[in-house]
Design an enzyme around this catalytic site. Structure first.
Site, PDB file in Angstrom:
ATOM      1  N   ARG B  16       5.121 -16.786 -12.037  1.00 39.02           N
ATOM      2  CA  ARG B  16       5.485 -18.002 -11.287  1.00 39.02           C
ATOM      3  C   ARG B  16       4.736 -19.230 -11.808  1.00 39.02           C
ATOM      4  O   ARG B  16       5.209 -20.351 -11.705  1.00 39.02           O
ATOM      5  CB  ARG B  16       5.254 -17.812  -9.787  1.00 39.02           C
ATOM      6  CG  ARG B  16       3.821 -17.466  -9.441  1.00 39.02           C
ATOM      7  CD  ARG B  16       3.662 -17.143  -7.956  1.00 39.02           C
ATOM      8  NE  ARG B  16       2.372 -16.472  -7.730  1.00 39.02           N
ATOM      9  CZ  ARG B  16       1.590 -16.700  -6.695  1.00 39.02           C
ATOM     10  NH1 ARG B  16       1.945 -17.572  -5.779  1.00 39.02           N
ATOM     11  NH2 ARG B  16       0.456 -16.053  -6.549  1.00 39.02           N
ATOM     12  N   SER B  43       3.081 -21.570  -3.167  1.00 38.84           N
ATOM     13  CA  SER B  43       3.330 -20.184  -3.590  1.00 38.84           C
ATOM     14  C   SER B  43       4.317 -20.108  -4.748  1.00 38.84           C
ATOM     15  O   SER B  43       4.233 -19.207  -5.573  1.00 38.84           O
ATOM     16  CB  SER B  43       3.896 -19.374  -2.422  1.00 38.84           C
ATOM     17  OG  SER B  43       3.019 -19.412  -1.334  1.00 38.84           O
ATOM     18  N   GLU B  64      16.740 -22.383   3.625  1.00 39.97           N
ATOM     19  CA  GLU B  64      17.159 -22.070   2.251  1.00 39.97           C
ATOM     20  C   GLU B  64      18.633 -22.381   2.005  1.00 39.97           C
ATOM     21  O   GLU B  64      19.020 -22.703   0.875  1.00 39.97           O
ATOM     22  CB  GLU B  64      16.889 -20.591   1.946  1.00 39.97           C
ATOM     23  CG  GLU B  64      15.406 -20.218   1.944  1.00 39.97           C
ATOM     24  CD  GLU B  64      14.823 -20.043   3.342  1.00 39.97           C
ATOM     25  OE1 GLU B  64      15.606 -19.968   4.316  1.00 39.97           O
ATOM     26  OE2 GLU B  64      13.586 -20.001   3.472  1.00 39.97           O
ATOM     27  N   PHE B  89      14.399 -14.753   0.456  1.00 38.78           N
ATOM     28  CA  PHE B  89      15.109 -15.813   1.207  1.00 38.78           C
ATOM     29  C   PHE B  89      16.087 -16.602   0.324  1.00 38.78           C
ATOM     30  O   PHE B  89      17.087 -17.111   0.805  1.00 38.78           O
ATOM     31  CB  PHE B  89      14.103 -16.779   1.840  1.00 38.78           C
ATOM     32  CG  PHE B  89      12.899 -16.077   2.428  1.00 38.78           C
ATOM     33  CD1 PHE B  89      13.071 -14.979   3.259  1.00 38.78           C
ATOM     34  CD2 PHE B  89      11.611 -16.489   2.135  1.00 38.78           C
ATOM     35  CE1 PHE B  89      11.972 -14.317   3.786  1.00 38.78           C
ATOM     36  CE2 PHE B  89      10.511 -15.822   2.665  1.00 38.78           C
ATOM     37  CZ  PHE B  89      10.687 -14.739   3.493  1.00 38.78           C
ATOM     38  N   HIS B 115       7.906 -13.976  -5.970  1.00 43.33           N
ATOM     39  CA  HIS B 115       7.557 -12.900  -5.023  1.00 43.33           C
ATOM     40  C   HIS B 115       8.661 -11.847  -4.925  1.00 43.33           C
ATOM     41  O   HIS B 115       9.029 -11.416  -3.836  1.00 43.33           O
ATOM     42  CB  HIS B 115       7.270 -13.482  -3.634  1.00 43.33           C
ATOM     43  CG  HIS B 115       6.062 -14.364  -3.591  1.00 43.33           C
ATOM     44  ND1 HIS B 115       5.957 -15.509  -4.347  1.00 43.33           N
ATOM     45  CD2 HIS B 115       4.908 -14.268  -2.893  1.00 43.33           C
ATOM     46  CE1 HIS B 115       4.787 -16.084  -4.107  1.00 43.33           C
ATOM     47  NE2 HIS B 115       4.126 -15.353  -3.240  1.00 43.33           N
ATOM     48  N   ASP B 123       2.855  -7.438   1.722  1.00 47.43           N
ATOM     49  CA  ASP B 123       3.809  -8.082   2.629  1.00 47.43           C
ATOM     50  C   ASP B 123       4.853  -7.108   3.180  1.00 47.43           C
ATOM     51  O   ASP B 123       5.472  -7.354   4.204  1.00 47.43           O
ATOM     52  CB  ASP B 123       4.535  -9.236   1.918  1.00 47.43           C
ATOM     53  CG  ASP B 123       3.661 -10.487   1.844  1.00 47.43           C
ATOM     54  OD1 ASP B 123       2.632 -10.521   2.543  1.00 47.43           O
ATOM     55  OD2 ASP B 123       4.006 -11.414   1.089  1.00 47.43           O
ATOM     56  N   ARG B 173       4.608 -12.388  -7.940  1.00 37.92           N
ATOM     57  CA  ARG B 173       3.353 -12.973  -7.498  1.00 37.92           C
ATOM     58  C   ARG B 173       2.167 -12.422  -8.294  1.00 37.92           C
ATOM     59  O   ARG B 173       1.216 -13.122  -8.581  1.00 37.92           O
ATOM     60  CB  ARG B 173       3.135 -12.651  -6.012  1.00 37.92           C
ATOM     61  CG  ARG B 173       1.844 -13.260  -5.505  1.00 37.92           C
ATOM     62  CD  ARG B 173       1.729 -13.172  -4.013  1.00 37.92           C
ATOM     63  NE  ARG B 173       1.516 -11.798  -3.553  1.00 37.92           N
ATOM     64  CZ  ARG B 173       1.452 -11.455  -2.256  1.00 37.92           C
ATOM     65  NH1 ARG B 173       1.607 -12.367  -1.334  1.00 37.92           N
ATOM     66  NH2 ARG B 173       1.258 -10.210  -1.913  1.00 37.92           N
TER      67      ARG B 173
END
Lengths: 286, 323
Positions: B16, B43, B64, B89, B115, B123, B173
């Protein structure tokens, strides 16, 4: 603004244009044998106001940078937009009868790039509303003089995305955005207030920080005034709630939810033309 | 000829980061580059762009669907838009907006999903996006890239940007060793053959590329000679490389942190099935299930997507293939 589309101000002429658009829509849907009649016919006055008075645009130069953008969000009523575009001179009127047919530029729901004057592909409800907000953000940040107009439906308000977009338009104080809601009370399964009530719709938009104007959606002069009024509100987006009668002008269609998603038969089309011709004569004699 | 790579990388960086860095470079060079984010700007690394070019940055909040639509609207005004969120998302929630507002309008909007995969780790399953490649690669007008380290992610962002059409990039991530460098090639519909071997070809993407490179070394010790290909361009896909590997080894194992249905492995299967070959394919990934919380390393070990897991799967396939 380097050029200006000649605006029609004469109320009689505007009414005659709306009458012509209604006839075109009847012919298009009859020929296509499918499509959405009630909404398209009911929006004839709104589209007349937009394309023949409100919008800065040039049918001979559809991609003119400085044009106002008209984003149709409830794409299923595109027959009325196609008819308005053709009558304004964007493309030959003969082409209207190719609606929904193989090889036609007049797709069942609008496709950007297929036809001059179409700013966005639409159909899935609420998507156009977000697109309009995106355009207005660019215009505002870059201090463009063009405005963004978007036509949305009332049933569409049941989509969550609408409220995401409404919130963002308010955050960025999009005074350059005018939305016009076709408040015709119907959707495919019935009346909006029975399916999933959207009222109090004006209070909802007010709570979201929008300027609200309520208007008779068949009074072209009042529609034009409402659009002009929205231009004078700098720091808030405007929602014009245009109260319309689905199928307005063709009595056997008016108010009936069953006409939301079907097209007239040949016999019904003849009857519609007979009534619209009487209307036309009445306007001529005014 | 194999493409050289750094076998002992000193640095580990998240893919990322490559996206965030590329955005700043593009933002500097192109005044028409706009970035939208849905709350997770730090993030997803769009905050670097936001700090430098606030007038071209749009924070839409946790929305989104509207982000995809507003980006399409911005792109119709002659802009290049980038949207960024967690894969779960976007494209998880806004697929229909991506389909019509972005792809059917055919406007230059690049979707960056960070992610993704099980390497999101603690998560848990709701956030471990394992279906995004399937969602994105079926869309007309859409390119799909899954870069394998930070430098490749940077290049992938530039590459998608140059296409002036919709694009999708998947990052993660977790920090990954930066084993490539500025000279490592990247092209649409291309791939990188990092190790040449004759017994089996491992086609991997994302974090599984580095793990496959390590796996190939383990396999070598046991007498198995494996090719390792970074198949970062999932759409368009490098058919020529897949054909070459099929011919060379007769056995292909794909490795990805995605469901085995619809992902990169499925894309390889589509190519092989329509090719004159008797090569055998093993699609290795997450097999039709949700995973769970745990560290990235623990999950990669559990689902056999770390180097020893991949080596184990490959060994088994080689054994079956030879028997």
């Amino acid at each position: 603004m380097s050029k200006k589309f000649p605006r029609v101000h004469d109320p009689k002429k505007l009414k005659l244009i709306a009458n012509m658009i209604r006839r075109d829509v009847v012919d298009m849907l009859t020929e296509a044998k499918s499509g959405h009649s009630a909404g398209s016919i009911g929006l004839a006055d709104i589209f007349t106001a937009l394309y023949f008075n409100v919008l800065y645009h040039d049918p001979k130069d559809p991609d003119w940078e400085e044009r106002d953008r008209l984003v149709l969000s409830n794409g299923h009523v595109c027959p009325v937009m196609y008819a308005a575009l053709a009558n304004a001179g964007y493309f030959p009127k003969e082409e209207l009868l190719t609606l929904r047919k193989l090889g036609s530029r007049l797709q069942g729901h609008p496709h950007r790039g297929s036809l001059p004057g179409i700013e966005n592909s639409s159909g899935p409800l609420a998507q156009g509303f977000s697109i309009a907000v995106g355009m207005a953000i660019v215009a505002k940040r870059e201090r463009k003089r063009w405005r963004v107009y978007t036509v949305v439906s009332d049933g569409e308000q049941q989509e969550g995305q609408v409220w995401e977009a409404a919130m963002l338009a308010s955050k960025y104080n999009l005074g350059n955005l005018t939305a016009i809601m076709d408040r015709n009370n119907i959707q495919i399964d019935g009346f909006t207030e029975e399916i999933n009530p959207i009222e109090p719709i004006a209070a909802k938009y007010r709570a979201f920080g929008w300027n609200i104007i309520e208007v008779d959606g068949h009074n072209i002069k009042k529609l034009i005034d409402a659009c002009n009024e929205s231009k004078a509100v700098y720091e808030r987006p405007t929602m014009i709630i245009a109260h319309t009668i689905p199928g307005k002008g063709i009595p056997f269609m008016e108010f009936l939810t069953e006409w939301h998603g079907k097209s007239p038969t040949k016999e019904q089309a003849l009857e519609a033309h007979r009534i619209l011709e009487l209307d036309r004569r009445e306007v001529e004699e005014e | 000829m194999a493409v050289p790579y750094n076998e002992n990388p000193k640095e580990k960086k998240a893919t990322r980061d490559g996206f965030g860095k590329a955005l700043v470079e593009i933002g500097e060079a192109d005044k028409n580059a706009w970035v939208l984010t849905a709350d997770v700007s730090e993030s997803t690394r769009t905050h670097w762009f936001a700090e430098k070019f606030p007038s071209r940055f749009v924070q839409v909040g946790i929305a989104e669907q509207n982000m995809a639509g507003a980006a399409a609207g911005i792109a119709t005004c002659g802009k290049q838009a980038f949207i960024s969120s967690f894969g779960a998302f976007s494209p998880g929630r806004n697929w229909e907006q991506i389909r019509v507002s972005i792809c059917y309008n055919n406007v230059p909007v690049i979707i960056h999903a960070s992610h993704t995969g099980i390497t999101v780790g603690p998560d848990g399953a709701s956030h471990q996006m394992l279906e995004d490649i399937a969602l994105m690669r079926t869309l007309p007008n859409m390119n799909v890239l899954v870069p394998s380290d930070m430098d490749q992610a940077k290049k992938a962002t530039h590459l998608l940007y140059e296409q002036k059409m919709p694009g999708y990039m998947r990052t993660s991530r977790e920090k990954i060793p930066t084993f490539t460098n500025e000279d490592t090639p990247m092209g649409l519909g291309s791939s990188n053959l990092f190790i040449e071997g004759d017994d089996v070809a491992i086609l991997a993407c994302g974090p599984m590329v580095w793990e496959s490179l390590l796996a190939a070394k383990e396999l070598k010790k046991e007498g198995i000679s494996a090719s390792v290909v970074d198949l970062y361009s999932v759409k368009p896909i490098d058919k020529e490389m897949i054909g070459k590997m099929a011919k060379k080894t007769g056995l292909i194992v794909t490795a990805e942190e995605h469901q085995v249905h619809g992902g990169m492995g499925s894309a390889v299967a589509e190519v092989l099935a329509q090719m004159k070959t008797d090569a055998v394919l093993k699609i290795h990934g997450i097999n039709n299930r949700f995973c769970e919380s745990g560290s990235a390393a623990e999950l990669m070990a559990k689902y056999k997507l770390d180097s020893s897991g991949i080596a184990e799967v490959v060994k088994e396939e080689v054994k079956k293939f030879k028997s």
